[in-house]
Design a protein around this motif. Structure first.
Motif, PDB file in Angstrom:
ATOM      1  N   GLU A 193       0.854  -1.199   0.000  1.00 42.52           N
ATOM      2  CA  GLU A 193       0.000   0.000   0.000  1.00 42.52           C
ATOM      3  C   GLU A 193       0.885   1.243   0.000  1.00 42.52           C
ATOM      4  OE1 GLU A 193      -1.710  -1.176   4.032  1.00 42.52           O
ATOM      5  OE2 GLU A 193      -1.643   0.998   4.267  1.00 42.52           O
ATOM      6  N   PRO A 194       0.338   2.385  -0.417  1.00 38.95           N
ATOM      7  CA  PRO A 194       1.161   3.595  -0.531  1.00 38.95           C
ATOM      8  C   PRO A 194       1.957   3.912   0.736  1.00 38.95           C
ATOM      9  CG  PRO A 194      -0.932   3.947  -1.652  1.00 38.95           C
ATOM     10  CD  PRO A 194      -1.026   2.598  -0.979  1.00 38.95           C
ATOM     11  N   SER A 195       1.327   3.811   1.911  1.00 39.86           N
ATOM     12  CA  SER A 195       2.063   4.109   3.154  1.00 39.86           C
ATOM     13  C   SER A 195       3.270   3.193   3.314  1.00 39.86           C
ATOM     14  CB  SER A 195       1.154   3.914   4.373  1.00 39.86           C
ATOM     15  OG  SER A 195      -0.039   4.633   4.223  1.00 39.86           O
ATOM     16  N   GLY A 196       3.128   1.940   2.898  1.00 43.42           N
ATOM     17  CA  GLY A 196       4.201   0.970   3.075  1.00 43.42           C
ATOM     18  C   GLY A 196       5.333   1.133   2.086  1.00 43.42           C
ATOM     19  N   ALA A 197       5.073   1.912   1.033  1.00 43.50           N
ATOM     20  CA  ALA A 197       6.055   2.070  -0.042  1.00 43.50           C
ATOM     21  C   ALA A 197       6.897   3.341   0.112  1.00 43.50           C
ATOM     22  CB  ALA A 197       5.336   2.091  -1.398  1.00 43.50           C
ATOM     23  N   LEU A 198       6.724   4.057   1.237  1.00 43.58           N
ATOM     24  CA  LEU A 198       7.409   5.341   1.402  1.00 43.58           C
ATOM     25  C   LEU A 198       8.936   5.209   1.335  1.00 43.58           C
ATOM     26  CD1 LEU A 198       5.199   6.911   4.230  1.00 43.58           C
ATOM     27  CD2 LEU A 198       5.514   7.839   1.928  1.00 43.58           C
ATOM     28  N   GLY A 199       9.475   4.137   1.900  1.00 45.30           N
ATOM     29  CA  GLY A 199      10.932   3.956   1.900  1.00 45.30           C
ATOM     30  C   GLY A 199      11.490   3.774   0.500  1.00 45.30           C
ATOM     31  N   VAL A 200      10.769   2.997  -0.301  1.00 42.16           N
ATOM     32  CA  VAL A 200      11.190   2.800  -1.694  1.00 42.16           C
ATOM     33  C   VAL A 200      11.064   4.119  -2.463  1.00 42.16           C
ATOM     34  CG1 VAL A 200      10.573   1.653  -3.859  1.00 42.16           C
ATOM     35  CG2 VAL A 200      10.712   0.329  -1.737  1.00 42.16           C
ATOM     36  N   ALA A 201      10.011   4.867  -2.170  1.00 43.40           N
ATOM     37  CA  ALA A 201       9.837   6.172  -2.820  1.00 43.40           C
ATOM     38  C   ALA A 201      11.035   7.080  -2.525  1.00 43.40           C
ATOM     39  CB  ALA A 201       8.539   6.833  -2.338  1.00 43.40           C
ATOM     40  N   ALA A 202      11.495   7.047  -1.279  1.00 42.82           N
ATOM     41  CA  ALA A 202      12.623   7.902  -0.888  1.00 42.82           C
ATOM     42  C   ALA A 202      13.899   7.519  -1.645  1.00 42.82           C
ATOM     43  CB  ALA A 202      12.858   7.803   0.625  1.00 42.82           C
ATOM     44  N   LEU A 203      14.088   6.213  -1.853  1.00 43.56           N
ATOM     45  CA  LEU A 203      15.276   5.762  -2.594  1.00 43.56           C
ATOM     46  C   LEU A 203      15.152   6.093  -4.074  1.00 43.56           C
ATOM     47  CD1 LEU A 203      16.021   2.308  -0.948  1.00 43.56           C
ATOM     48  CD2 LEU A 203      17.483   4.342  -0.907  1.00 43.56           C
ATOM     49  N   LEU A 204      13.976   5.797  -4.663  1.00 41.50           N
ATOM     50  CA  LEU A 204      13.793   6.060  -6.092  1.00 41.50           C
ATOM     51  C   LEU A 204      13.927   7.545  -6.385  1.00 41.50           C
ATOM     52  CD1 LEU A 204      10.744   3.760  -7.048  1.00 41.50           C
ATOM     53  CD2 LEU A 204      13.156   3.368  -7.565  1.00 41.50           C
ATOM     54  N   ARG A 205      13.433   8.382  -5.461  1.00 41.33           N
ATOM     55  CA  ARG A 205      13.469   9.820  -5.668  1.00 41.33           C
ATOM     56  C   ARG A 205      14.815  10.433  -5.282  1.00 41.33           C
ATOM     57  NH1 ARG A 205       9.514  13.552  -7.607  1.00 41.33           N
ATOM     58  NH2 ARG A 205       8.507  11.648  -8.332  1.00 41.33           N
ATOM     59  N   GLY A 206      15.663   9.631  -4.607  1.00 38.74           N
ATOM     60  CA  GLY A 206      16.997  10.133  -4.256  1.00 38.74           C
ATOM     61  C   GLY A 206      17.041  11.025  -3.032  1.00 38.74           C
TER      62      GLY A 206
END
Lengths: 234, 234
Positions: A193-206
């Protein structure tokens, strides 16, 4: 919780905000938990829970601000580190801070040198501001797609733990959260779910630069078909 | 294969039927493999592959009917059993039979008493008929949602291995396949394409009765957003 209670043969009643995802409600019902709806505010949830507790003598399990809950959520980081070995960085989503403060406590206990970073949506950045100002900040019903992080603020217990054990906070825009959900779906074959994906978002976004061995806690897969379809087809 | 080639620094060219899922094409392209389209028939795929091979000196990796491919796919069962210990039943999807015959070979080698069951869609039941009649049966372009099992028949190598090592075959209707994909999404938080969910469909539908410890091979997560959305919203 609904699943654990079913496995243990315990009757579970889940108090859930009216606007919680239908997938979450269906999952609870599927595991035979009783679902009671409340208004999407902390006071309403507490009032409804307290009334049930007083009427039926139920044991209350709060969503995050309780030592047992924090310790339990911290096992995510503990099990991760036990399985993969020493990590240099641990990235954890932050809503009410139970998962983050528990994970940070466990991770620092296992390795005092680990760098723990909490991630929030840009438009629900209360914990980031609390961390930076060292005073409790709030946010009012932010309409982030990461619905698990709409919590108004860190808790009485999670805030001091976050100040003690977390090294940094970063935020990510809504588009990065969706991108992370898509990447996890298409590349890792995981429903997050979106809340659970925040860490990956931070890495993908740099916004978090990977240093050494990086661990990311993915938490929560209660995402509706409609929401997932919308994110995937975006 | 595209991912492995990228990791090893080898140029990969993937010959794919025109009607392959866009997710599969996008995944190959994402891992920097070159995608060459062919007609959705075995002769066309073989012809296009052979031409590329002759022109460029490429090493051909066929989809299933090759000893190395069968052995490689068999590592799915081998790793499963190494990780979880002795199984009484192993349930494996069947298209061209590479995964099934490889898994059955590996599983029987590790435990001759294991019961191996192949699963096909009802409307693509060529291998089930081949198994029961002991003579190679075919199916012509069946429009099953499990697109990985649209293969016309078992192969020259996979058919005898199936006869030797597989104990039973069962089929599942299209609705059961979709139900399995939904169950894997909502309860296991896994993105599994319809072909890969056949084993779960067989268990949910009761066509394979679980005896003792049951292992299920889930194979393939190349499912398009449109297809997944349609299945989830069904």
């Amino acid at each position: 919780m609904a699943l654990v209670c079913q496995l243990l043969g315990i009757h579970a009643t889940v108090v859930m905000p009216r606007d919680a995802s239908p997938a979450k409600r269906a999952a609870c019902a599927g595991y035979k938990a009783e679902v009671v709806l409340c208004e999407p505010t902390n006071p309403s949830r507490e009032e409804v829970s307290k009334a049930l507790q007083e009427k039926h003598g139920y044991t209350l399990i709060p969503p995050f601000d309780h030592p047992d809950v924090i310790a339990g959520q911290g096992t995510a980081a503990m099990e991760l580190i036990e399985q993969v070995g020493v990590l240099d960085t641990l990235i954890v989503p932050c809503g009410g801070g139970g998962l983050l403060s528990g994970s940070a406590t466990a991770a620092k206990h296992l390795n005092p040198k680990i760098r723990v970073v909490g991630i929030e949506p840009e438009i629900a950045d209360d914990a980031t501001r609390s961390f930076r100002t060292k005073s409790l900040q709030t946010v009012k019903d932010p309409q982030t797609i990461a619905d698990g992080t709409r919590t108004a603020s860190l808790g009485k217990l999670t805030f001091p733990l976050v100040l003690q054990y977390v090294d940094d906070f970063q935020t990510v825009p809504e588009e990065a959260i969706k991108e992370a959900v898509r990447w996890l779906f298409y590349r890792m074959k995981l429903v997050v779910e979106p809340s659970g994906a925040l860490g990956v978002a931070a890495l993908l976004r740099g916004v978090v630069r990977p240093q050494g061995r990086v661990g990311v806690v993915l938490s929560g897969g209660n995402v509706d078909a409609e929401v997932m379809a919308k994110i995937l087809l975006d």
